[in-house]
Structure formats: C-alpha cells, structure tokens
Design a protein around this motif. Structure first.
Motif, mmCIF file in Angstrom:
data_model
loop_
_atom_site.group_PDB
_atom_site.id
_atom_site.type_symbol
_atom_site.label_atom_id
_atom_site.label_comp_id
_atom_site.label_asym_id
_atom_site.label_seq_id
_atom_site.Cartn_x
_atom_site.Cartn_y
_atom_site.Cartn_z
ATOM 1 N N ALA A 520 6.500 2.077 -0.497
ATOM 2 C CA ALA A 520 5.661 1.352 -1.452
ATOM 3 C C ALA A 520 5.932 -0.148 -1.399
ATOM 4 C CB ALA A 520 5.897 1.875 -2.862
ATOM 5 N N CYS A 521 7.192 -0.520 -1.183
ATOM 6 C CA CYS A 521 7.554 -1.941 -1.155
ATOM 7 C C CYS A 521 7.383 -2.552 0.232
ATOM 8 C CB CYS A 521 8.995 -2.121 -1.611
ATOM 9 S SG CYS A 521 9.271 -1.719 -3.352
ATOM 10 N N GLY A 522 7.507 -1.730 1.275
ATOM 11 C CA GLY A 522 7.337 -2.246 2.629
ATOM 12 C C GLY A 522 8.611 -2.726 3.277
ATOM 13 N N ASP A 523 9.767 -2.490 2.650
ATOM 14 C CA ASP A 523 11.038 -2.923 3.239
ATOM 15 C C ASP A 523 12.169 -2.114 2.616
ATOM 16 O OD1 ASP A 523 12.834 -4.294 4.766
ATOM 17 O OD2 ASP A 523 12.462 -6.261 3.894
ATOM 18 N N THR A 524 13.355 -2.223 3.211
ATOM 19 C CA THR A 524 14.509 -1.566 2.619
ATOM 20 C C THR A 524 14.752 -2.126 1.222
ATOM 21 O OG1 THR A 524 16.912 -1.304 2.779
ATOM 22 C CG2 THR A 524 15.968 -3.229 3.837
ATOM 23 N N LEU A 525 15.147 -1.260 0.309
ATOM 24 C CA LEU A 525 15.346 -1.686 -1.074
ATOM 25 C C LEU A 525 16.536 -2.631 -1.215
ATOM 26 C CD1 LEU A 525 14.571 1.579 -3.091
ATOM 27 C CD2 LEU A 525 13.029 -0.192 -2.242
ATOM 28 N N MET A 740 2.994 -7.857 10.079
ATOM 29 C CA MET A 740 3.482 -7.260 8.832
ATOM 30 C C MET A 740 2.518 -6.180 8.346
ATOM 31 S SD MET A 740 2.379 -10.226 6.059
ATOM 32 C CE MET A 740 2.957 -9.267 4.670
ATOM 33 N N CYS A 741 2.934 -5.509 7.264
ATOM 34 C CA CYS A 741 2.016 -4.580 6.586
ATOM 35 C C CYS A 741 1.509 -5.230 5.300
ATOM 36 C CB CYS A 741 2.683 -3.243 6.315
ATOM 37 S SG CYS A 741 4.193 -3.334 5.325
ATOM 38 N N TYR A 742 2.417 -5.462 4.346
ATOM 39 C CA TYR A 742 2.030 -6.127 3.101
ATOM 40 C C TYR A 742 3.252 -6.782 2.477
ATOM 41 C CZ TYR A 742 3.039 -1.187 1.952
ATOM 42 O OH TYR A 742 3.575 0.076 1.904
ATOM 43 N N SER A 743 3.015 -7.601 1.476
ATOM 44 C CA SER A 743 4.071 -8.416 0.872
ATOM 45 C C SER A 743 4.858 -7.623 -0.168
ATOM 46 C CB SER A 743 3.449 -9.641 0.215
ATOM 47 O OG SER A 743 2.565 -9.234 -0.822
ATOM 48 N N TYR A 744 6.009 -8.189 -0.554
ATOM 49 C CA TYR A 744 6.785 -7.633 -1.663
ATOM 50 C C TYR A 744 7.580 -8.761 -2.309
ATOM 51 C CZ TYR A 744 10.943 -7.748 1.377
ATOM 52 O OH TYR A 744 11.968 -8.149 2.199
ATOM 53 N N GLN A 778 -0.397 -5.815 -2.101
ATOM 54 C CA GLN A 778 -0.044 -4.671 -1.253
ATOM 55 C C GLN A 778 -1.178 -3.655 -1.101
ATOM 56 O OE1 GLN A 778 3.287 -3.380 -3.676
ATOM 57 N NE2 GLN A 778 4.746 -4.518 -2.411
ATOM 58 N N SER A 779 -2.436 -4.102 -1.230
ATOM 59 C CA SER A 779 -3.534 -3.142 -1.158
ATOM 60 C C SER A 779 -4.801 -3.764 -0.591
ATOM 61 C CB SER A 779 -3.834 -2.579 -2.561
ATOM 62 O OG SER A 779 -4.340 -3.594 -3.413
ATOM 63 N N VAL A 780 -5.651 -2.918 -0.017
ATOM 64 C CA VAL A 780 -6.961 -3.353 0.468
ATOM 65 C C VAL A 780 -7.797 -3.850 -0.712
ATOM 66 C CG1 VAL A 780 -9.098 -2.599 1.566
ATOM 67 C CG2 VAL A 780 -6.914 -1.781 2.429
#
Length: 803
Positions: A520-525, A740-744, A778-780
C-alpha cells in the motif's frame, strides 16, 4: 370603570378616527401607509394575496406585512386567514397541521402566506422577461420550459397582440440588488424538489424544501440513481468522497456565494437540485435550462435563484461534483456559465506527460475552449497505466484496481463509455508455507489485532512533532511487543506448546499484514513515517466496492485521449518560464511556446531533474519535491495451462502467501487471479515484489519467476504445479520515464508536502499527478482528480468573467 363594549380596543378606536376624517370622504385623497420593515425600499406596497374583497390592493391598510423588498400583504388578507371566524381560517389550519408534522420552522401565518398564497413568477423563453403568474396553480417543469408571455394558467393565450412587448414588472429589478436577500423576512421554499426523495433523513425545510410537499412525494416513484453514485451524505453518517452534506453550506460556498449568507437553506435547495439532476443523468452535460425548470418556488425569489444558476453550476463543475468524465461543454447552445467567460484569443497550454493526470487536464481544457498540446516521451499514452494484450488477453502491467467505486470519476467514465467493470471481492484466502489454509478465526483475530495496533499508533501520534517521528515498522513492532509483554505469554506445558504453535502462526500472519502495508505504501515500512503514513485518511475517501477492468484501465485513458493533440516520442528536457510566455524544449531541440505549461511527470523523474526548469524552481517547491518518498513495486505475471489453484481457492479471486520470516516480507505476498475463460489456456496469476524483496529485480526474469514458482509449489504441495506457458516481469523502476510506482510519506515528512507539490510557480508552471493530490495520493483516481483540478485553475487565470 369604563365598559369595553362602549370604548372597544385602541386599534378599533384608531381606525374609527381615520375613517371619520374628511380625508376619507374625499375621493381624490388616498391614504398610503409605507411598509414598516426597516430598509424596505417599496414606497407603495401592493398586496399579493387578494384573498378577500376587502383586500387593500395598493391602497390603504392599517398594516402592511413584509415578506421581501417587493412582496407584501395587507392586514385585511392577514385577518382573512388568521381569524377563526373568517373563511380562510380552515385553509390556514389545514396547512399548519401538515407543515408542523413534517417541518421544523414555525408554521406562522407569515410562512403560510409566503408558501401558499404568494404568486409564482415565470420567465418567457422568447423575450426572457419575468412575469407574475398564478397563485393557485403550481407550474410543472414542462410548462416552465415552454412558457411564453401571454400564456395563462389555463393554457390559453392572452388576447394581447404582442405580449412580449409589455414592460417587465419593476419589482423584478429589486431582486438583483445585493441587499435584497437581507430584506427577506419569510422564505418561500422549493416545491416538488427532485432532490426530496434522496434526502428523507433530513427535515425538508432545513434544506430549503417545502414540508407541505410530503404527501405529494409519497405517491411518486423515486428514480433510481446508479449504484456508483451517492451525491449526498446520509444524516448522522460519515463523510464520503465527492459527496456533500445536504444541510451544510461549506466555507468555500459561503465565500463563493455571499448573497446567500442570510438564506443558506435556499442555496442548499438549489445546489441539491443540481446535484440530483446530474446524478440521475450523468451522461449529459448539466445545463442551466434543464435546472431552471426544476427550481420551483413562489415569489420573486425564483428570479434570484434562476439567475444565480450559472454561478452555482460553474462552481459545482469546478469542484468535480457535476459534468465529470468524458462530457464536453455543449457548443450549440453553449452552456451560459461557460460562454459568459471571455476567452482571450489564441490561448494555449502545453501538457507534459500523457498519463492519467495529463490526459484528464488536456481533455478538460480542450472542452473549455483552449488550445492544448500534450507532449509524451513514450511511444504510447498511459504513463504508469499500461496494459499488455500480447497474450490475447489484457494483462495489467501497471495500475489494475479502482479502490472505492462510489462517486469515483473513473468509475463514472466507465459507465459513460460502456467500459465493462467487475467487482473485486474483499475476501482473500491465506495460505502458510506448508500449504495449509489459515483458519478463518485465527485470520480474523490477527486482522483485528493488526488494525488495533494501527489504532494505538494513531492515538500515540496525537500532538507529536515531526522531530518525534519514527519508522512505521519500528512502531508496529514496538506496539506488538508491548502487547506480548503485557499478555505475559509462556509456553511450557503441552497445552501451552499447542498455544506456541498457534502463536508462531499468528506471528507469521503479522508478517503478512506488514507485507500488505508495504504494498500500500510502495516501500519497506522502515522508510515510512509512523506519524503521517496515512495522512490522507483525514479526508473523505472513495468507498464502496473495488473494481477491476477486464480490458484494462488503459481503455479509460484512450477515451480521454480521443480528439487531443498528442505528440508521442517527445521527451521534454527544459521548461523556460522566464519570459511572458512559457517555452518548452524537447530532447531533439524542438520548441513549443504557450501561455501556461502543466507538468504531470512522475515524482521520481522530477527528483532526478530530468527536466531543467529556467529559472530554477523556488526552494519551497524543490524542498517539497525532494521530501516525498518514491515507491517502487514490480509485478510478475504468470500464464498457466490450467488453474491448479482453484481446487483449494474456490470462492475468491485473491489468495495470500504468509511469509514464514520477517526477511521474506514483500516476496509474492498476494496473488490475483486474472484468468479468462474466453481464451483457451488463459489462466493468469499476478503477484508483486515490494520493499526489500525488490533486490530480486536485478536478477534475470527467469530467476525471478523461478523464485515465484517455489512459493507456489509450497502453497500447493498437493498439486503438480505446471510450468508457466508465458510470463512477464515489469521493470517500472528501470523505466527512465517512470522510475517508480507511486509516492509515500517518509519519516520526518507530513502531508503538507503534497499541498506544496500542487502549487503553481509564477502562475505559469502548474503541476498535477498522484504526488500532488493530498486527498487521493497513490492512485489513478487521484491522478485524474489532480489533472481536472489544475485544468480549472489554469482556465480561471486565462479568462475574464464577462457577466
């Protein structure tokens, strides 16, 4: 003591004195009493009621009753309804009972006169003059649509040869004075509002609707709205994205419509009608003409309400609450709330990037009449939305799921374009590394436990400063360990050893939930802020079922791209905004100039300074740009000759893999079944790598697939898992135009960075994309909304209001 029978009341004595004067017997003299209401400009009031033969008309009465600056009734008509021995008393009493049953406002005689006796006003569709109409008949929308001067309530035409040449009543002009609403003493509520059936959990008069209409709507069949549309928040319910509280005039609306500050319920009535009409027919642009026939109320207030419709509709359009999606402004006739904006000649906008945000903005700007050019570095549109059909079926390489269909503009576009969508069930079977389905009770217990920890973290962060931030992973582990310490678990007896086995299983489930959160976040917590990782939850989110587009989200973008001027294979390397116009330069040296430029590039591309800005972006902008986290996820798509997983996974399209150790978090955590029976041997599983598992991306595709196959074999030991017929491994992090995929939100950063990312520079360079949308990152959908947002922002700076 004097007898009251002889002297009578002081009021009667006063009337007697006036009547006995010489003036009363002189036919050339006329007593005129002005309206006693402070500030009322009317010098010669006219009684609108005419309820009795004794009605004063425009003559003398002992008292005038004020309802607005141009509407009054005389004391004789007041007594006709108010005195129990008068003929009109029973009419008033019947109305009062109905009003008191369904409304909250005082069922006074003044309210009765305004809502049952005051005449209607109608507008001629040819000369556009306002005419006073009937008191006894409520006009219907079809009549209002076709009304021309001289049409009587019976439908017959006036004998006047040219009724349109009759001057408009001067009282109409009073409604255009800014102070007119402040002089209203009694509101005339909307009759037969189409919004009524959808607002039954509210008191109608609080929303500017007539309570006496209740019996009317009981006999009507309520039109059904589409299941993905809910324009209004139910009473005592939580907020929803793109839904409004029908009983609240928001601060932004108060600023936009100060003329309604003293009568907010009437603004609510108009706004709610507009929202209802569009949601009942969301495939057509909502026009003033369509709304005007549904704005039905007594009195001159209707003039104000109709003439403010342009402004209301334009506001709701800018807010993204109406006219959403693929709709374009009608050109013939053009909606007046667009046509009254003077568009300067030869205005142009360049949009950098043909992803969701760029296409949404370009579509909106072009629809508003501006010249738009879209520059895209890749050979196809879509950005991080990419669907591959080389296998004979759509395979989502990028964005694949719409989260929350209710009021979601992407879902609305799908309905407008006839694009097929399927609901995605929330159910997910979870399997451990021994191939055993997780017991549902254990699964639900750990799900509850994990969410409880997140709630504890939410409480912990209250009042914390950014300097006190830490990683979300560290905080999760701390709170989980605190729970274990407080529970004082020990495992020594046989029974306790059984509990130990369950404990180990539950600990593994904890890792599964951590892996889901990493996705959901796009990276390690380890890199994600414990204070602000879910900052968007402070705002209403899209709810309802999640959707999958079998033929891919790229269908939506193809619809948005229709008719747009798009230059593909055009990598922008420089944006020069130092002069009056903006100059954009591509890699091959080609130049474009425009009044404004909208940059919709991914955050990672901006952070790497792949585009030069001249002058350099201000520090506040660069700082926000660098501060947000760049999420990275890769997908693995596997095609099999048979659906071997369906013997175990029977009733859902998603199954999860429980990582045995913390080190295995992020490796093929969830598998989505994207199979289709329409093509032979088209059985697809889609999974992903997140967090620390992304180190696999540097290996060969076949090695990544081999690792994934080992996991599948462990999950299905009872099956002979076949080799995949085909496979894909995405390379988003190595794509020079995505990266990338999306920001966090990383440690030490808050949601303000998203707001700063959305701000323009020098009113020339604008920014859109999911990383500029604080409410829906983080979404379309968030990307789409940001594109529309910037389009209206740009449009508002390039036009002049000609009203």
């Amino acid at each position: 003591m004097s007898s009251p029978g002889i002297h009578g009341s002081r009021r009667n004595a006063k009337r007697k004195t006036i009547d006995s004067s010489d003036q009363a017997t002189d036919p050339s003299f006329k007593n005129i009493r002005r309206c006693p209401h402070s500030g009322c400009p009317t010098k010669v009031p006219i009684c609108f009621a005419g309820a009795t033969e004794r009605c004063a008309g425009s003559g003398y009465t002992s008292r005038w009753y004020h309802t607005s600056a141009a509407e009054h009734y005389c004391n004789e008509c007041f007594e006709h309804y108010y005195r129990c021995h008068k003929d009109g008393y029973e009419v008033y009493l019947s109305w009062k009972k109905l009003w008191s049953t369904h409304g909250t406002t005082d069922a006074s005689i003044r309210m009765f006169m305004t809502n049952s006796v005051l005449p209607f006003w109608v507008q001629c569709r040819e000369c556009h003059k306002w005419r006073q109409w009937s008191k006894s008949t409520t006009p219907i929308p079809e009549f209002l649509k076709n009304y021309v001067c001289g049409t009587m309530a019976s439908g017959k035409k006036s004998k006047l040869e040219n009724p349109c040449e009759v001057p408009e009543d001067q009282r109409v002009t009073l409604t255009r004075d800014p102070s007119w609403t402040h002089l209203i003493s009694s509101l005339s509520y909307m009759k037969n509002s189409p919004a009524w059936p959808y607002l039954t959990s509210y008191f109608p008069d609080k929303l500017g609707m007539c309570p006496s209409d209740h019996e009317v709507f009981k006999e009507r069949k309520t039109p059904v709205m589409h299941k993905y549309l809910q324009p209004f928040v139910e009473a005592d319910s939580s907020e929803i994205a793109n839904g409004v509280a029908p009983d609240v005039m928001e601060e932004q609306e108060m600023d936009e419509f100060p003329e309604y500050a003293s009568i907010p319920s009437m603004y609510l009535a108009i706004r709610n009608i507009c929202l209802t009409l569009w949601n009942l027919n969301f495939k057509e642009w909502l026009t003033k003409e369509r709304c005007a026939t549904q704005i039905i109320c007594r009195g001159l207030g209707r003039v104000l309400y109709i003439e403010s419709l342009d402004k209301v509709l334009w506001f709701l359009t800018r807010r993204g609450l109406i006219n959403v999606g693929l709709l374009s402004v009608p050109r013939s006739p053009q909606s007046s709330y667009i046509s009254n904006k003077f568009i300067k000649p030869n205005l142009s906008v360049i949009v950098v990037g043909a992803g969701t945000a760029g296409l949404a903005a370009a579509k909106t700007l072009q629809g508003l009449g501006l010249k738009v050019t879209v520059l895209e570095a890749k050979s196809q549109i879509g950005g991080r939305v990419c669907d591959d059909d080389s296998l004979g079926v759509c395979v989502p390489m990028g964005a694949q799921i719409l989260n929350g269909a209710l009021n979601n503009p992407i879902a609305i576009i799908c309905e407008q374009a006839g694009i097929l969508v399927n609901s995605l069930s929330d159910s997910c079977e979870v399997i451990n590394v021994n191939g055993e389905l997780m017991d549902k009770q254990t699964d639900e217990r750990m799900d509850f436990h994990f969410n409880a920890i997140l709630d504890i973290i939410a409480d912990w962060r209250k009042g914390k400063e950014l300097t006190q931030d830490t990683s979300l992973l560290a905080k999760l582990k701390e709170m989980h360990q605190q729970f274990l310490d407080e529970s004082q678990l020990s495992f020594t007896t046989d029974e306790q050893k059984k509990m130990l086995a369950l404990f180990i299983e539950e600990e593994s489930l904890m890792n599964f939930h951590i892996s889901n959160l990493e996705f959901a976040c796009g990276d390690t917590l380890r890199n994600v802020s414990a204070l602000h990782w879910d900052q968007n939850e402070d705002y209403p989110q899209f709810s309802g079922e999640n959707l999958v587009l079998p033929a891919g989200i790229s269908q939506v973008l193809s619809k948005l791209a229709e008719g747009l001027d798009i230059d593909l294979d055009t990598k922008v390397t420089k944006v020069d905004y130092g002069e009056e116009t903006v100059k954009v330069v591509s890699e091959n040296g080609k130049e474009w100039t425009a009044d404004k430029v909208l940059v919709t590039l991914p955050l990672a591309v901006l952070q790497d300074k792949d585009v030069e800005f001249s002058p350099c972006l201000p520090e506040w902008k660069s700082k926000a740009m660098k501060s947000l986290g760049v999420g990275k996820i890769e997908k693995i798509i596997l095609r099999f000759p048979r659906p071997f997983w369906r013997k175990k996974i029977k009733d859902c399209k998603v199954f999860g893999h429980i990582p045995e150790k913390q080190d295995n978090v992020g490796y093929f955590n969830v598998f989505y079944d994207f199979s289709t029976d329409k093509v032979d041997k088209m059985y697809l599983l889609v999974t992903h790598l997140t967090g620390s598992a992304l180190k696999l991306r540097d290996r060969l595709d076949r090695d990544v697939v081999a690792a994934c196959m080992e996991v599948l074999k462990a999950l299905f030991p009872e099956e002979t898992v076949p080799k995949p017929l085909d496979y894909f491994v995405t390379k988003w992090t190595k794509d020079p135009y995505s990266k990338m995929c999306y920001s966090y939100v990383p440690i030490g950063v808050d949601g303000d960075a998203y707001d700063i990312m959305s701000q323009d520079v020098a009113s020339k360079v604008y920014f859109a994309g999911e990383a500029t949308n604080r409410q829906f990152p983080q979404s379309v959908t968030g990307a789409y909304v940001s594109g529309v947002r910037e389009a209206h922002k740009i449009f508002s700076t390039l036009v002049e209001d000609d009203t």
